[in-house]
Scaffold this active site. Structure first.
Site, PDB file in Angstrom:
ATOM      1  N   GLY A 209      40.396  38.847  28.482  1.00 38.82           N
ATOM      2  CA  GLY A 209      39.033  39.093  28.144  1.00 38.82           C
ATOM      3  C   GLY A 209      38.433  40.213  29.014  1.00 38.82           C
ATOM      4  N   ALA A 212      38.359  38.184  32.780  1.00 41.89           N
ATOM      5  CA  ALA A 212      39.267  37.135  33.278  1.00 41.89           C
ATOM      6  C   ALA A 212      40.404  37.207  32.103  1.00 41.89           C
ATOM      7  CB  ALA A 212      38.675  35.953  33.413  1.00 41.89           C
ATOM      8  N   VAL A 214      43.593  34.290  31.042  1.00 37.07           N
ATOM      9  CA  VAL A 214      43.893  32.906  30.739  1.00 37.07           C
ATOM     10  C   VAL A 214      45.378  32.902  30.716  1.00 37.07           C
ATOM     11  CG1 VAL A 214      43.384  30.802  29.461  1.00 37.07           C
ATOM     12  CG2 VAL A 214      41.777  32.395  29.572  1.00 37.07           C
ATOM     13  N   LYS A 227      42.284  30.001  34.214  1.00 35.75           N
ATOM     14  CA  LYS A 227      41.407  31.307  33.764  1.00 35.75           C
ATOM     15  C   LYS A 227      41.102  31.854  35.011  1.00 35.75           C
ATOM     16  CE  LYS A 227      37.200  32.857  31.371  1.00 35.75           C
ATOM     17  NZ  LYS A 227      36.374  32.582  30.501  1.00 35.75           N
ATOM     18  N   ASP A 327      27.526  33.613  23.656  1.00 34.15           N
ATOM     19  CA  ASP A 327      28.550  34.580  23.472  1.00 34.15           C
ATOM     20  C   ASP A 327      29.606  33.684  22.183  1.00 34.15           C
ATOM     21  OD1 ASP A 327      30.226  36.729  23.075  1.00 34.15           O
ATOM     22  OD2 ASP A 327      31.343  36.334  25.041  1.00 34.15           O
TER      23      ASP A 327
END
Length: 505
Positions: A209, A212, A214, A227, A327
């Protein structure tokens, strides 16, 4: 009346029990139970013994039933790192529960409490003074009742319009919520201790993202989602950790949080989460179709998770304030092994804190423009796209989530094979992708969504299923309504999804 003492002893007799050679910290009795999921990550567990990683304190949480103490949580304390009392001793009890924190090995196997009767006050020598005090107290009590009623009406004035929902938490709370509760200020909750991640192993990247990435990883033999935040995004890490660390922040519709810390080799900030077998809802729908019952199950758990997130909840002297996700998108919803959905990624969330009973909210909010840039743009509500959201009204931000929920329900049901009968199921598309392409700009969305009030088209084949289509159409359109105050609550949406027919035909 003399104080009386009840001493409850439980646990097991230990002979020759020793910790691993490298461990020199506290040893606590550990109880294997669903409620102990978070406690497990406070240290290594061997049978009924937990070796604390970063605290010198054991804790115990007990339910009093028929005069006996029944343990509900035992293990290393996840909040306090220093405590003074070597014994598990409490002087008060709340309703039917007692708890303690103590500073010696296995001290949480023995709980002792004193319950003292209230001292009798001598009768007043001046009867007129007594009556004056009664009248003053009674008047203050009546004014307090009126104040609570006014606040209640203000908070739930739209309840009847939207068909119920969150109000049931207040008027018909679960048994664990009933009784006299003194709420603890949500601003004063201690932060959870960081985990020891020395043995953390990162295996492979499963998602990336803006702030971050994952990873699938392993810690202490367990497979977990990791994460990882670069050091430059420490603020994003702290914000998401704050949301996960809220009291009572556990629900099947939210991804399970296991802990946080710093990755030892790279110096990155890390959140440990339960690994979802099927990944994000976006990836799942891109490669899978679903039947009617599976789609209803996913829609219901998705809306129930959002409803819980939005709920201002008090339980056992703990307070979970209402939270707006900020979000919500198919990239930030996970599909778990049992086919249910769980919300994740709270980096853009807003926590609505109320402290010390004061009639004001302490809110951490960004401008509408920043929120539209930070969040996934195509799921952003019309009022946020235009930058005219009322940031002094927490309901506006919460109803922005409900708008996104409507888009997610459309996205999910668009991949339900039973709704197309003999027709082929179309490929997965994101909201507004058919109308505006894969990467719509802010100006394009403002023109289409806000000014023209356009929404994704409901597929024609759905209309042949009259009963199901009518209910689905109402749920979706009442969620993505242009006016925030006209939208459903997330709880009401969950209730309506639960009432859908068992068969779409």
């Amino acid at each position: 009346m003399q104080p009386w003492k009840v001493i409850l002893l439980f646990g097991q007799f230990r002979v020759g029990l020793s910790a691993p050679a490298e461990f020199k910290g506290r040893r606590c009795e550990f109880l294997t139970s669903p409620r102990n999921a978070n406690v497990k990550w406070a240290g290594n567990v061997s049978g009924t013994v937990q070796y604390c990683a970063s605290t010198r304190c054991c804790m115990g949480f007990y339910r009093i039933a028929n005069g006996q103490a029944v343990p509900e949580q035992l293990g290393c304390d996840v909040f306090q790192t220093n405590c003074l009392d070597p014994t598990c001793h409490v002087f008060t009890r709340q309703e039917n529960t007692v708890s303690c924190v103590c500073s010696s090995d296995f001290c949480n196997t023995n709980v002792t409490w004193n319950l003292e009767s209230q001292p009798q006050h001598p009768p007043s020598l001046n009867e007129s003074s007594t009556w004056v005090a009664v009248i003053v107290i009674g008047t203050l009590f009546i004014f307090s009742i009126f104040y609570v009623m006014i606040r209640y009406r203000s908070l739930f004035k739209d309840w009847a319009r939207f068909g119920g929902g969150d109000r049931e938490y207040y008027e018909n709370p679960p048994s664990s919520l009933k009784g006299t509760v003194t709420p603890q200020c949500s601003c004063d909750q201690p932060a959870a201790s960081d985990l020891d991640l020395t043995n953390l192993e990162l295996q492979q990247v499963v998602a990336s993202g803006h702030f971050a990435s994952v990873w699938q990883g392993r810690l202490c033999g367990a497979t977990v989602a990791v994460k990882v935040f670069p050091t430059a995004h420490r603020r994003s890490f702290l914000k998401e950790k704050e949301v996960f660390g809220l009291p009572l922040m556990e629900h099947p519709g939210l991804v399970h949080f296991m802990g946080a810390g710093m990755e030892p080799t790279g110096g990155h900030w890390v959140l440990l989460l339960e690994l979802a077998k099927y990944g994000s809802l976006k990836n799942f729908l891109s490669s899978n179709t679903i039947d009617w019952l599976s789609s209803v199950k996913m829609a219901q758990t998705l809306s129930q998770g959002l409803a819980f997130l939005h709920t201002d909840l008090y339980r056992n002297e703990l307070h979970k304030p209402a939270v707006a996700h900020g979000d919500l998108s198919s990239s930030n919803v996970l599909v778990q092994m049992d086919g249910t959905c769980a919300l994740c990624d709270f980096g853009c969330a807003t926590v609505f804190r109320s402290c010390s009973g004061q009639p004001r909210w302490q809110q951490q909010r960004e401008s509408a423009q920043l929120r539209s840039q930070a969040g996934t743009l195509r799921y952003t509500s019309p009022e946020v796209l235009e930058g005219c959201v009322n940031l002094n009204n927490d309901r506006c931000l919460i109803q922005g989530d409900v708008y996104a929920l409507g888009l997610l329900l459309w996205e999910l049901w668009a991949r339900c094979s039973d709704l197309y009968a003999e027709s082929p199921v179309p490929e997965h598309q994101l909201p507004y992708e058919a109308e505006l392409g894969p990467s719509p700009s802010l100006d394009e969305l403002i023109l289409s969504v806000s000014e023209r009030r356009e929404r994704p088209i409901l597929p024609t084949p759905w209309r042949q299923f009259t009963q199901a289509f009518s209910a689905m159409k109402d749920i979706i359109e009442d969620c993505w309504d242009h006016e925030p105050d006209a939208r459903l609550t997330a709880q009401c949406a969950a209730d309506r999804v639960a009432a859908l027919p068992k068969h779409c035909g």
